[in-house]
Design a protein around this motif. Structure first.
Motif, PDB file in Angstrom:
ATOM      1  N   GLN A   1      -2.168  10.544  -2.952  1.00 15.81           N
ATOM      2  CA  GLN A   1      -1.608  11.713  -2.271  1.00 15.81           C
ATOM      3  C   GLN A   1      -0.242  11.415  -1.655  1.00 15.81           C
ATOM      4  OE1 GLN A   1      -3.591  14.835  -1.724  1.00 15.81           O
ATOM      5  NE2 GLN A   1      -4.712  13.859  -3.409  1.00 15.81           N
ATOM      6  N   VAL A   2       0.540  12.468  -1.537  1.00 18.39           N
ATOM      7  CA  VAL A   2       1.812  12.406  -0.796  1.00 18.39           C
ATOM      8  C   VAL A   2       1.896  13.707   0.002  1.00 18.39           C
ATOM      9  CG1 VAL A   2       4.330  12.215  -0.924  1.00 18.39           C
ATOM     10  CG2 VAL A   2       2.923  11.214  -2.742  1.00 18.39           C
ATOM     11  N   THR A   3       2.208  13.640   1.291  1.00 17.44           N
ATOM     12  CA  THR A   3       2.420  14.894   2.011  1.00 17.44           C
ATOM     13  C   THR A   3       3.844  15.369   1.750  1.00 17.44           C
ATOM     14  OG1 THR A   3       3.189  13.896   4.078  1.00 17.44           O
ATOM     15  CG2 THR A   3       0.807  14.251   3.845  1.00 17.44           C
TER      16      THR A   3
ATOM     17  N   ARG B   1      14.539  10.344   4.992  1.00 19.55           N
ATOM     18  CA  ARG B   1      13.179  10.517   4.513  1.00 19.55           C
ATOM     19  C   ARG B   1      12.432   9.182   4.561  1.00 19.55           C
ATOM     20  NH1 ARG B   1      12.031  15.070   1.950  1.00 19.55           N
ATOM     21  NH2 ARG B   1      14.118  15.755   1.418  1.00 19.55           N
ATOM     22  N   CYS B   2      11.185   9.240   5.005  1.00 19.62           N
ATOM     23  CA  CYS B   2      10.394   8.014   5.130  1.00 19.62           C
ATOM     24  C   CYS B   2       9.042   8.160   4.437  1.00 19.62           C
ATOM     25  CB  CYS B   2      10.178   7.702   6.614  1.00 19.62           C
ATOM     26  SG  CYS B   2       9.258   6.182   6.905  1.00 19.62           S
ATOM     27  N   ALA B   3       8.732   7.199   3.574  1.00 19.10           N
ATOM     28  CA  ALA B   3       7.371   7.077   3.036  1.00 19.10           C
ATOM     29  C   ALA B   3       6.603   6.252   4.056  1.00 19.10           C
ATOM     30  CB  ALA B   3       7.386   6.378   1.687  1.00 19.10           C
ATOM     31  N   SER B   4       5.632   6.864   4.720  1.00 22.77           N
ATOM     32  CA  SER B   4       5.016   6.243   5.877  1.00 22.77           C
ATOM     33  C   SER B   4       3.496   6.187   5.739  1.00 22.77           C
ATOM     34  CB  SER B   4       5.399   7.047   7.131  1.00 22.77           C
ATOM     35  OG  SER B   4       4.784   6.489   8.261  1.00 22.77           O
ATOM     36  N   THR B   5       2.920   5.050   6.127  1.00 19.79           N
ATOM     37  CA  THR B   5       1.455   4.921   6.039  1.00 19.79           C
ATOM     38  C   THR B   5       0.768   5.418   7.308  1.00 19.79           C
ATOM     39  OG1 THR B   5       1.371   2.695   6.969  1.00 19.79           O
ATOM     40  CG2 THR B   5       1.729   2.871   4.582  1.00 19.79           C
ATOM     41  N   SER B   6       1.521   6.114   8.169  1.00 22.07           N
ATOM     42  CA  SER B   6       0.981   6.581   9.440  1.00 22.07           C
ATOM     43  C   SER B   6       0.172   7.862   9.252  1.00 22.07           C
ATOM     44  CB  SER B   6       2.124   6.756  10.438  1.00 22.07           C
ATOM     45  OG  SER B   6       3.126   7.593   9.884  1.00 22.07           O
TER      46      SER B   6
ATOM     47  N   THR C   1       9.083  12.940   7.265  1.00 22.38           N
ATOM     48  CA  THR C   1       7.999  11.989   7.029  1.00 22.38           C
ATOM     49  C   THR C   1       7.120  12.441   5.869  1.00 22.38           C
ATOM     50  OG1 THR C   1       7.958  11.447   9.374  1.00 22.38           O
ATOM     51  CG2 THR C   1       5.982  10.903   8.088  1.00 22.38           C
ATOM     52  N   HIS C   2       6.822  11.517   4.973  1.00 23.33           N
ATOM     53  CA  HIS C   2       5.834  11.751   3.919  1.00 23.33           C
ATOM     54  C   HIS C   2       4.722  10.726   4.103  1.00 23.33           C
ATOM     55  CE1 HIS C   2       8.483  14.370   1.409  1.00 23.33           C
ATOM     56  NE2 HIS C   2       9.434  13.658   1.975  1.00 23.33           N
ATOM     57  N   LEU C   3       3.509  11.211   4.332  1.00 20.77           N
ATOM     58  CA  LEU C   3       2.385  10.296   4.533  1.00 20.77           C
ATOM     59  C   LEU C   3       1.819   9.846   3.195  1.00 20.77           C
ATOM     60  CD1 LEU C   3       0.516  12.300   7.318  1.00 20.77           C
ATOM     61  CD2 LEU C   3       2.204  10.466   7.613  1.00 20.77           C
ATOM     62  N   VAL C   4       1.572   8.549   3.094  1.00 18.74           N
ATOM     63  CA  VAL C   4       1.020   7.960   1.868  1.00 18.74           C
ATOM     64  C   VAL C   4       0.147   6.757   2.224  1.00 18.74           C
ATOM     65  CG1 VAL C   4       2.858   8.614   0.236  1.00 18.74           C
ATOM     66  CG2 VAL C   4       3.138   6.564   1.640  1.00 18.74           C
ATOM     67  N   ALA C   5      -0.573   6.243   1.222  1.00 14.03           N
ATOM     68  CA  ALA C   5      -1.329   5.000   1.356  1.00 14.03           C
ATOM     69  C   ALA C   5      -0.362   3.813   1.291  1.00 14.03           C
ATOM     70  CB  ALA C   5      -2.348   4.909   0.221  1.00 14.03           C
ATOM     71  N   PRO C   6      -0.792   2.633   1.784  1.00  8.02           N
ATOM     72  CA  PRO C   6       0.088   1.459   1.754  1.00  8.02           C
ATOM     73  C   PRO C   6       0.599   1.117   0.346  1.00  8.02           C
ATOM     74  CG  PRO C   6      -1.816   1.023   3.136  1.00  8.02           C
ATOM     75  CD  PRO C   6      -2.059   2.358   2.499  1.00  8.02           C
ATOM     76  N   GLU C   7      -0.277   1.242  -0.656  1.00  2.77           N
ATOM     77  CA  GLU C   7       0.140   0.931  -2.035  1.00  2.77           C
ATOM     78  C   GLU C   7       1.236   1.885  -2.500  1.00  2.77           C
ATOM     79  OE1 GLU C   7      -2.855   1.250  -0.841  1.00  2.77           O
ATOM     80  OE2 GLU C   7      -4.370   0.182  -1.991  1.00  2.77           O
ATOM     81  N   MET C   8       1.060   3.162  -2.165  1.00  2.00           N
ATOM     82  CA  MET C   8       2.045   4.165  -2.562  1.00  2.00           C
ATOM     83  C   MET C   8       3.368   3.933  -1.829  1.00  2.00           C
ATOM     84  SD  MET C   8       1.160   6.503  -4.840  1.00  2.00           S
ATOM     85  CE  MET C   8       1.980   8.039  -4.371  1.00  2.00           C
TER      86      MET C   8
ATOM     87  N   GLY D   1      12.450   3.592  -4.874  1.00  2.00           N
ATOM     88  CA  GLY D   1      13.397   4.429  -4.135  1.00  2.00           C
ATOM     89  C   GLY D   1      13.016   5.896  -4.161  1.00  2.00           C
ATOM     90  N   ARG D   2      11.860   6.188  -4.726  1.00  2.00           N
ATOM     91  CA  ARG D   2      11.313   7.549  -4.744  1.00  2.00           C
ATOM     92  C   ARG D   2       9.803   7.416  -4.910  1.00  2.00           C
ATOM     93  NH1 ARG D   2      14.187  10.706  -8.017  1.00  2.00           N
ATOM     94  NH2 ARG D   2      15.969   9.319  -7.828  1.00  2.00           N
ATOM     95  N   PHE D   3       9.106   8.539  -4.742  1.00  2.00           N
ATOM     96  CA  PHE D   3       7.652   8.461  -4.900  1.00  2.00           C
ATOM     97  C   PHE D   3       7.296   8.259  -6.359  1.00  2.00           C
ATOM     98  CE2 PHE D   3       8.204  10.860  -0.957  1.00  2.00           C
ATOM     99  CZ  PHE D   3       7.536   9.989  -0.124  1.00  2.00           C
ATOM    100  N   THR D   4       6.284   7.458  -6.563  1.00  2.00           N
ATOM    101  CA  THR D   4       5.848   7.196  -7.924  1.00  2.00           C
ATOM    102  C   THR D   4       4.340   6.976  -7.901  1.00  2.00           C
ATOM    103  OG1 THR D   4       6.226   5.790  -9.840  1.00  2.00           O
ATOM    104  CG2 THR D   4       6.255   4.694  -7.721  1.00  2.00           C
ATOM    105  N   ASP D   5       3.692   7.262  -8.992  1.00  2.00           N
ATOM    106  CA  ASP D   5       2.247   7.052  -9.064  1.00  2.00           C
ATOM    107  C   ASP D   5       1.969   5.559  -9.121  1.00  2.00           C
ATOM    108  OD1 ASP D   5      -0.450   6.856  -9.660  1.00  2.00           O
ATOM    109  OD2 ASP D   5      -0.433   8.669 -10.898  1.00  2.00           O
TER     110      ASP D   5
END
Lengths: 471, 194
Positions: free
Chosen positions: A288-290, A424-429, A443-450, A458-462
């Motif tokens: 998931q990504v918020t 923009r931040c990919a954040s595990t919070s 803020t975009h919430l993600v899992a640590p692996e993501m 440098g961008r969201f990826t599966d």
């Protein structure tokens, strides 16, 4: 045999001190966790009324929200420093054990409670922090309170609470490989919304939950509050017992075995009735990504940003429009097309050793993207030390991550770890609220692996694709 | 805390749902160790530009709302962080009553410890108040004793509140003093558990 009971009923019934018609119950509190931000006014209240702390031995304090994660022995902000000194003085005055900034046990309050074995099944646990729900992972009834209630619990070791309604959040089947507890809880909130738990204690059940480790269970229960529920919990089982064995504050020897049996007996009985039930199939959950400004605004990584036209009500349409505007996103945009500038791996949701290990596996031998600043903030000094013993810090620093000291850090940016406006931040919070990581920060919430995969790309990826085909 | 029985005041409408406590009072103001003085920081990031000048597009900066003491908002008001600084900021700014279709649990509870009356009304009732307050200077009366809200143009709605919270707010009681009248029972409970 009596009527089958839920774990919540069992804990409740053994903690009621006083019951009266038309009043909430007076509930005994077994463990009160304290930190520097929500306690100073409570201690001041005690002093003004010449009251004492009833049970300093059931109280435990640390410093986490405000602490610097570099150069931690010099706190440049005088207001922050004053707040931490105040906690120190209050703990001295009222004889409360404190893991202060120089103490080896220091860390995020919801990381160190479990780590020290203070958090145990069947306990009632409160803290002036909404993520106290984390401790529910052990089958404890744990919830956040305000500062007036902090003062109340300090003075009376109890709290007035109406018996809560219970909701069974049933997770059927198994999670797919590389889909994490964080993805599951985000998917649950995405599916049922940020208010579905209001007024309830959530109990997470089902095969997927039973298969989780304790650290994964903490991630799930941690975010109960993002579904509106003050508390979320999981019935204790062998996983719970084995996690606690040998912990500093857990019972020892025969007393441990006795405790373990009583802990397991707390599990919800077959056939116990809940006030509500919701269910989700674990197989349907993707990473998931918020995309928006609350944790319910989330997408599978294969998804696209929603359009206001999809809204069913005016209020929902306005909410989507406002979120798109704040987040600087276009309706219909693939979430994987969104470039990021910051990565934060940390917080009471995802800063435990296994979180760092899993992120490190993704990052091993890779480099952080040149446009990205990436930060790892271990949840406690102990987690930091354990990670260093395993060489995990080296994996991160070799890849270009900053390796910091323990604290809440960029989850809420009360210290110097701030995301600048518009970035923009990919954040595990746990919270993607407006301004949470800094005024104007996205803020975009993600899992640590993501988060780790996003740091490299440098961008969201599966992350699943990433794990199968290393660059 | 200051008791609240009946309150008449100007309504400030903020037509958003899921207003979280990070918006009500951003984290940079949580470092203070006092209980007072948080009103100046209420909705700070919405009210002010980065340089501290007021944002003209945020309605609370309109001088007509300077005297507002009743806030009406969308669903799930006060979600997120447990920070009691949120009700402290609302109260210090001058708000005594908050009306919404629903509230977050911790925030709702925190209000009641600070002499703020949180009133959950039906969606359509909130919308009626919102519409009236958005179009003119609109006053309401909240009567806690009678558990009703009304204006002088015929609008009236009733609300639920637990009798415990109602008593606490009506009398402005110090909850700890009430609890400590049960101190013997707390001691007995502790003794029985060993």
């Amino acid at each position: 045999m009596g009527r089958p009971q839920t774990i919540v009923e069992k804990i409740w019934d053994t903690h009621v001190i006083h019951q009266e018609e038309n009043k909430p119950d007076l509930l005994y509190i077994d463990l009160h966790l304290v930190h520097e931000v929500t306690s100073p006014q409570a201690f001041e209240g005690l002093r003004m009324k010449n009251r004492k702390v009833r049970r300093p031995d059931r109280t435990f304090a640390t410093m986490d929200h405000n602490v610097p994660t570099i150069a931690r022995h010099f706190i440049s902000d005088p207001v922050s420093r004053k707040q931490m000194e105040t906690l120190y003085d209050n703990c001295q005055e009222f004889d409360i054990p404190l893991a202060d900034i120089n103490h080896p046990d220091q860390g995020i309050v919801h990381v160190i409670g479990p780590q020290l074995g203070l958090t145990q099944p069947g306990k009632t646990i409160v803290c002036g922090d909404s993520h106290t729900s984390t401790h529910g992972a052990f089958g404890a009834l744990a919830f956040g309170i305000g500062t007036s209630e902090v003062e109340h619990v300090l003075a009376a070791q109890s709290i007035w609470q109406a018996r809560p309604k219970t909701m069974n959040v049933k997770v059927n089947g198994r999670l797919s490989p590389s889909v994490t507890a964080k993805d599951l809880i985000l998917a649950i909130i995405g599916k049922f919304g940020v208010r579905f738990g209001t007024g309830y204690v959530l109990e997470f059940t089902g095969e997927a939950i039973e298969n989780l480790t304790m650290e994964e269970r903490m991630t799930i229960c941690n975010m109960s509050i993002e579904a509106g529920a003050r508390a979320g919990l999981i019935s204790p089982d062998d996983t719970t017992v084995e996690f606690l064995r040998g912990r500093r504050h857990a019972p020892e020897g025969a007393a441990f075995e006795e405790a373990a049996a009583s802990w397991k007996a707390l599990a919800t009985d077959d056939g116990a009735a809940y006030d509500a039930v919701v269910s989700i199939d674990a197989e349907e959950v993707e990473p998931q990504v918020t995309w928006g400004i609350n944790p319910g605004m989330c997408l599978p990584v294969s998804g696209t940003v929603p359009s206001p036209a999809q809204a069913e009500t005016d209020a929902e349409r306005e909410e989507i429009e406002r979120a798109l505007d704040y987040m600087g996103l276009e309706a219909g945009q693939a979430i994987t097309s969104v470039p990021i500038q910051h990565v934060f791996i940390g917080s009471c949701t995802n800063s435990r050793l296994s979180d760092l290990e899993r992120a490190a596996e993704v990052i091993r031998g890779q480099q952080v993207h040149e446009d990205v600043r990436a930060l790892v903030v271990p949840g406690s000094q102990t987690v930091k030390q354990q990670a260093e013993e395993k060489g995990i810090d080296k994996i991160f620093t070799d890849a270009g991550f900053e390796w910091r000291e323990a604290g809440c850090s960029m989850c809420l940016a009360m210290n110097d770890d701030v995301v600048p406006p518009g970035e923009r931040c990919a954040s595990t919070s746990n919270r993607n609220f407006e301004g949470r990581q800094g005024n104007g920060a996205r803020t975009h919430l993600v899992a640590p692996e993501m988060a780790a995969a996003a740091a490299v790309e440098g961008r969201f990826t599966d992350v699943r694709k990433f794990q199968q085909t290393p660059v | 805390m200051e008791p609240i029985q009946q309150h008449e005041g100007l309504v400030y409408p903020i037509n958003r749902s899921n207003i979280d406590t990070d918006q009500i009072i951003p984290k940079q103001f949580l470092k203070r160790i006092e209980r007072q003085g948080f009103g100046q920081f209420l909705f700070y990031n919405w009210r002010f530009h980065d340089d501290g000048t007021p944002r003209e597009d945020f309605s609370l900066n309109n001088p007509v709302y300077e005297a507002a003491s009743i806030l009406v908002a969308g669903e799930n008001f006060g979600c997120g962080s447990s920070r009691e600084h949120a009700p402290w900021a609302l109260q210090d700014f001058g708000f005594r009553v908050i009306i919404a279709p629903s509230f977050a649990d911790i925030f709702y509870n925190n209000c009641s410890k600070n002499g703020i009356l949180p009133i959950a009304l039906k969606q359509e009732e909130v919308e009626a108040i919102m519409t009236a307050a958005e179009s003119s200077s609109y006053h309401l009366t909240a009567d806690l004793e009678a558990q009703r809200v009304y204006d002088n143009q015929g609008f009236e709605a009733s609300f639920d509140i637990t009798s415990y919270m109602r008593e606490m707010l009506l009398n402005g009681w110090d909850e700890i003093s009430v609890t400590l009248t049960h101190e013997d029972k707390i001691s007995q409970f502790e003794a029985a558990r060993g």
